[in-house]
Scaffold this active site. Structure first.
Site, PDB file in Angstrom:
ATOM      1  N   ASP A  94     -27.174  91.779   8.082  1.00  0.00           N
ATOM      2  CA  ASP A  94     -27.483  91.128   6.816  1.00  0.00           C
ATOM      3  C   ASP A  94     -28.723  91.818   6.257  1.00  0.00           C
ATOM      4  O   ASP A  94     -29.483  92.438   6.985  1.00  0.00           O
ATOM      5  CB  ASP A  94     -27.719  89.622   7.037  1.00  0.00           C
ATOM      6  CG  ASP A  94     -27.647  88.855   5.721  1.00  0.00           C
ATOM      7  OD1 ASP A  94     -27.718  87.628   5.757  1.00  0.00           O
ATOM      8  OD2 ASP A  94     -27.514  89.510   4.657  1.00  0.00           O
ATOM      9  N   GLY A  96     -31.508  90.829   4.598  1.00  0.00           N
ATOM     10  CA  GLY A  96     -32.875  90.328   4.589  1.00  0.00           C
ATOM     11  C   GLY A  96     -33.172  89.395   3.444  1.00  0.00           C
ATOM     12  O   GLY A  96     -34.071  88.571   3.537  1.00  0.00           O
ATOM     13  N   GLY A  97     -32.416  89.488   2.369  1.00  0.00           N
ATOM     14  CA  GLY A  97     -32.687  88.630   1.214  1.00  0.00           C
ATOM     15  C   GLY A  97     -32.656  87.161   1.598  1.00  0.00           C
ATOM     16  O   GLY A  97     -33.597  86.409   1.378  1.00  0.00           O
ATOM     17  N   ASP A 148     -29.794  90.845  -1.876  1.00  0.00           N
ATOM     18  CA  ASP A 148     -29.418  89.868  -2.908  1.00  0.00           C
ATOM     19  C   ASP A 148     -30.391  88.701  -2.913  1.00  0.00           C
ATOM     20  O   ASP A 148     -31.185  88.523  -1.998  1.00  0.00           O
ATOM     21  CB  ASP A 148     -28.008  89.337  -2.620  1.00  0.00           C
ATOM     22  CG  ASP A 148     -27.955  88.566  -1.304  1.00  0.00           C
ATOM     23  OD1 ASP A 148     -28.717  88.933  -0.377  1.00  0.00           O
ATOM     24  OD2 ASP A 148     -27.185  87.602  -1.199  1.00  0.00           O
ATOM     25  N   ASP A 268     -19.434  84.420   9.843  1.00  0.00           N
ATOM     26  CA  ASP A 268     -20.500  84.420  10.860  1.00  0.00           C
ATOM     27  C   ASP A 268     -21.261  83.108  10.762  1.00  0.00           C
ATOM     28  O   ASP A 268     -21.317  82.505   9.668  1.00  0.00           O
ATOM     29  CB  ASP A 268     -21.497  85.575  10.616  1.00  0.00           C
ATOM     30  CG  ASP A 268     -22.615  85.126   9.658  1.00  0.00           C
ATOM     31  OD1 ASP A 268     -22.398  85.212   8.440  1.00  0.00           O
ATOM     32  OD2 ASP A 268     -23.658  84.637  10.145  1.00  0.00           O
ATOM     33  N   CYS A 306      -9.454  74.635  27.821  1.00  0.00           N
ATOM     34  CA  CYS A 306     -10.102  75.937  27.616  1.00  0.00           C
ATOM     35  C   CYS A 306      -9.926  76.814  28.846  1.00  0.00           C
ATOM     36  O   CYS A 306     -10.054  76.339  29.973  1.00  0.00           O
ATOM     37  CB  CYS A 306     -11.601  75.715  27.363  1.00  0.00           C
ATOM     38  SG  CYS A 306     -12.512  77.266  27.107  1.00  0.00           S
ATOM     39  N   CYS A 308     -11.764  79.546  29.456  1.00  0.00           N
ATOM     40  CA  CYS A 308     -12.912  80.443  29.667  1.00  0.00           C
ATOM     41  C   CYS A 308     -13.439  80.278  31.084  1.00  0.00           C
ATOM     42  O   CYS A 308     -13.180  79.268  31.752  1.00  0.00           O
ATOM     43  CB  CYS A 308     -14.010  80.170  28.635  1.00  0.00           C
ATOM     44  SG  CYS A 308     -15.158  78.846  29.021  1.00  0.00           S
ATOM     45  N   CYS A 311     -15.295  77.007  31.899  1.00  0.00           N
ATOM     46  CA  CYS A 311     -14.451  75.822  32.119  1.00  0.00           C
ATOM     47  C   CYS A 311     -13.636  75.931  33.404  1.00  0.00           C
ATOM     48  O   CYS A 311     -13.199  74.913  33.952  1.00  0.00           O
ATOM     49  CB  CYS A 311     -13.535  75.612  30.918  1.00  0.00           C
ATOM     50  SG  CYS A 311     -14.460  75.148  29.447  1.00  0.00           S
ATOM     51  N   HIS A 337     -19.237  79.246  26.385  1.00  0.00           N
ATOM     52  CA  HIS A 337     -18.060  78.422  26.066  1.00  0.00           C
ATOM     53  C   HIS A 337     -17.902  78.232  24.552  1.00  0.00           C
ATOM     54  O   HIS A 337     -16.794  78.372  24.017  1.00  0.00           O
ATOM     55  CB  HIS A 337     -18.162  77.041  26.734  1.00  0.00           C
ATOM     56  CG  HIS A 337     -17.164  76.086  26.149  1.00  0.00           C
ATOM     57  ND1 HIS A 337     -15.814  76.093  26.498  1.00  0.00           N
ATOM     58  CD2 HIS A 337     -17.295  75.151  25.171  1.00  0.00           C
ATOM     59  CE1 HIS A 337     -15.171  75.187  25.773  1.00  0.00           C
ATOM     60  NE2 HIS A 337     -16.026  74.605  24.949  1.00  0.00           N
TER      61      HIS A 337
HETATM   62  N1  LIG Z   1     -25.102  81.079   3.828  1.00  0.00           N
HETATM   63  C1  LIG Z   1     -25.570  82.368   3.726  1.00  0.00           C
HETATM   64  C2  LIG Z   1     -25.875  83.078   4.908  1.00  0.00           C
HETATM   65  C3  LIG Z   1     -26.341  84.381   4.834  1.00  0.00           C
HETATM   66  C4  LIG Z   1     -26.536  84.990   3.573  1.00  0.00           C
HETATM   67  N2  LIG Z   1     -27.017  86.281   3.490  1.00  0.00           N
HETATM   68  C5  LIG Z   1     -27.200  86.836   2.271  1.00  0.00           C
HETATM   69  N3  LIG Z   1     -27.687  88.105   2.199  1.00  0.00           N
HETATM   70  N4  LIG Z   1     -26.919  86.198   1.114  1.00  0.00           N
HETATM   71  C6  LIG Z   1     -26.441  84.935   1.143  1.00  0.00           C
HETATM   72  O1  LIG Z   1     -26.175  84.340  -0.011  1.00  0.00           O
HETATM   73  C7  LIG Z   1     -26.233  84.277   2.394  1.00  0.00           C
HETATM   74  C8  LIG Z   1     -25.732  82.956   2.478  1.00  0.00           C
HETATM   75 ZN   LIG Z   2     -14.568  76.910  28.004  1.00  0.00          ZN
END
Ligand SMILES: Nc1ccc2nc(N)nc(O)c2c1
Ligand SMILES: [Zn+2]
Length: 374
Positions: A94, A96-97, A148, A268, A306, A308, A311, A337
């Protein structure tokens, strides 16, 4: 030829979700998929061997955090982030914004970039698109994010409009500053909050810049789930079909399924690893807070459905004991897990798309997990 290529496999006839593959310089991952978060060059308490064992296909790390500690120059000298952390599969970073906006209270946004305070020592820092690219080029991540602004979800329309237009100009500056387009794919990040006109404007601006992939930002920032789902419904169709689509910061089981149904390929979230460290586990029958006293003599697995290794080999009673004693091994077991649970959920989602039955799968999963309970 971009370093990142989306390969469409099929569209689910029942839900419209899509099955695909993304090819990167460090390998291919299947989509829809979930990325474990490794903010400081480690998925907390997990080794690369653990991540391979659970078949994590790509992990996420953070420009802002690695810039502060240990510094991107050290990672550049180590031969890049893959080498530094001994991870040989794809890495996404990501830009950094978002971290600046979510971690630092004191900040000033100008056309040039963002002035803010280091969340560790309060020192004044300045980050701009060119700097975010310099850091990510040094890290050598396979997929990089443009710099961003992620405004608060309830921002007024006129603020959001100005912010979207600036984020589009910043995206162009990121493309110009990108030193290694041949082996690092840069994704533009669509903003615009819940305003359909601004999402359209942001998507139009970024698609005209022809990025190899697109992230949908500005969501999962506290808005209700139905608002997020509606924003996805009018944003995802604006993005090119032949490019990956990444919904940032989303990771609860219901949101992953609902995002896949709305055409998202990549997700993520810190949720599974964060709740693991306070002893909360995701199971096929819903959340289980293993530190609760009722599990003191429960010698069954976290989740009887599960497969894994946690478990298969450790009981709720034992894991509860470790968590209560703040034993690191306890956090390793709950983290492993939870990540395995979400990665496995995405295996099931991909299988359901293959069989044109993702809506049926959603119904069954929500019922068993308890999402349908009022
Ligand atoms: N919910 C999120 C999580 C990470 C994000 N990273 C960037 N760069 N911009 C966003 O709008 C995000 C929103
Ligand atoms: Zn598990």
């Amino acid at each position: 030829m971009s370093a990142i290529r989306y390969e469409h496999i099929k569209t689910c006839k029942q839900s419209g979700a899509r099955l695909g593959r993304v090819h990167t310089p460090h390998g291919t991952f299947e989509t829809p998929m979930f990325m474990p978060v490794g903010t400081l060059a480690t998925v907390k308490t997990m080794s690369p061997e653990d991540l391979h064992r659970m078949d994590a296909q790509i992990i996420l790390s953070n420009t802002y955090h690695l810039w502060l500690r240990p510094g991107h120059e050290i990672i550049r000298e180590a031969g890049g982030l893959h080498k530094f952390m001994n991870w040989d599969r794809p890495i996404l970073t990501d830009s950094g914004g978002f971290q600046v906006f979510s971690l630092s209270n004191l900040r000033k946004i100008t056309e040039e970039g963002v002035e803010f305070r280091n969340h560790l020592n309060g020192a004044k820092l300045f980050l701009k698109p060119e700097g975010a690219m310099e850091i990510q080029n040094a890290l050598g991540s396979d997929i990089m994010m443009a710099f961003d602004e992620c405004p608060p979800f309830q921002a007024e329309h006129d603020y959001m409009k100005k912010s979207v237009e600036r984020t589009s100009r910043w995206a162009e500056r990121c493309l110009e500053a990108h030193a290694r387009p041949q082996d690092q794919g840069l994704f533009g990040i669509v903003q615009g909050g819940e305003y359909e006109d601004l999402r359209k404007q942001s998507a139009r601006d970024l698609v005209s810049l022809d990025f190899p992939g697109y992230a949908i930002g500005g969501l999962s920032v506290g808005e209700p789930k139905d608002v997020m789902n509606r924003a996805l419904e009018f944003t995802t169709p604006l993005l090119p079909f032949d490019k990956p689509r990444y919904l940032m910061g989303v990771g609860s089981p219901d949101s992953l399924i609902d995002g896949a149904i709305r055409g998202i390929d990549m997700f993520d979230c810190v949720l599974p690893t964060r709740i693991a460290r306070n002893g909360t586990c995701m199971t096929s029958n819903g959340r289980l807070v293993v530190r609760n006293a009722k599990y003191a003599r429960d010698f069954g697995p976290l989740d009887e459905n599960c497969d894994c290794h946690v478990c298969q080999n450790y009981s709720r009673a034992y894991i509860r004991h470790l968590i209560k004693c703040e034993e690191t091994f306890g956090f390793r077991l709950t983290t492993y897990h939870n990540l395995h649970f979400l990665l496995n959920l995405m295996v099931d989602v991909r299988q359901a798309i293959m069989e044109d039955r993702l809506l049926d799968f959603k119904e069954e999963f929500f019922e068993q997990y308890g999402f349908n309970k009022a």
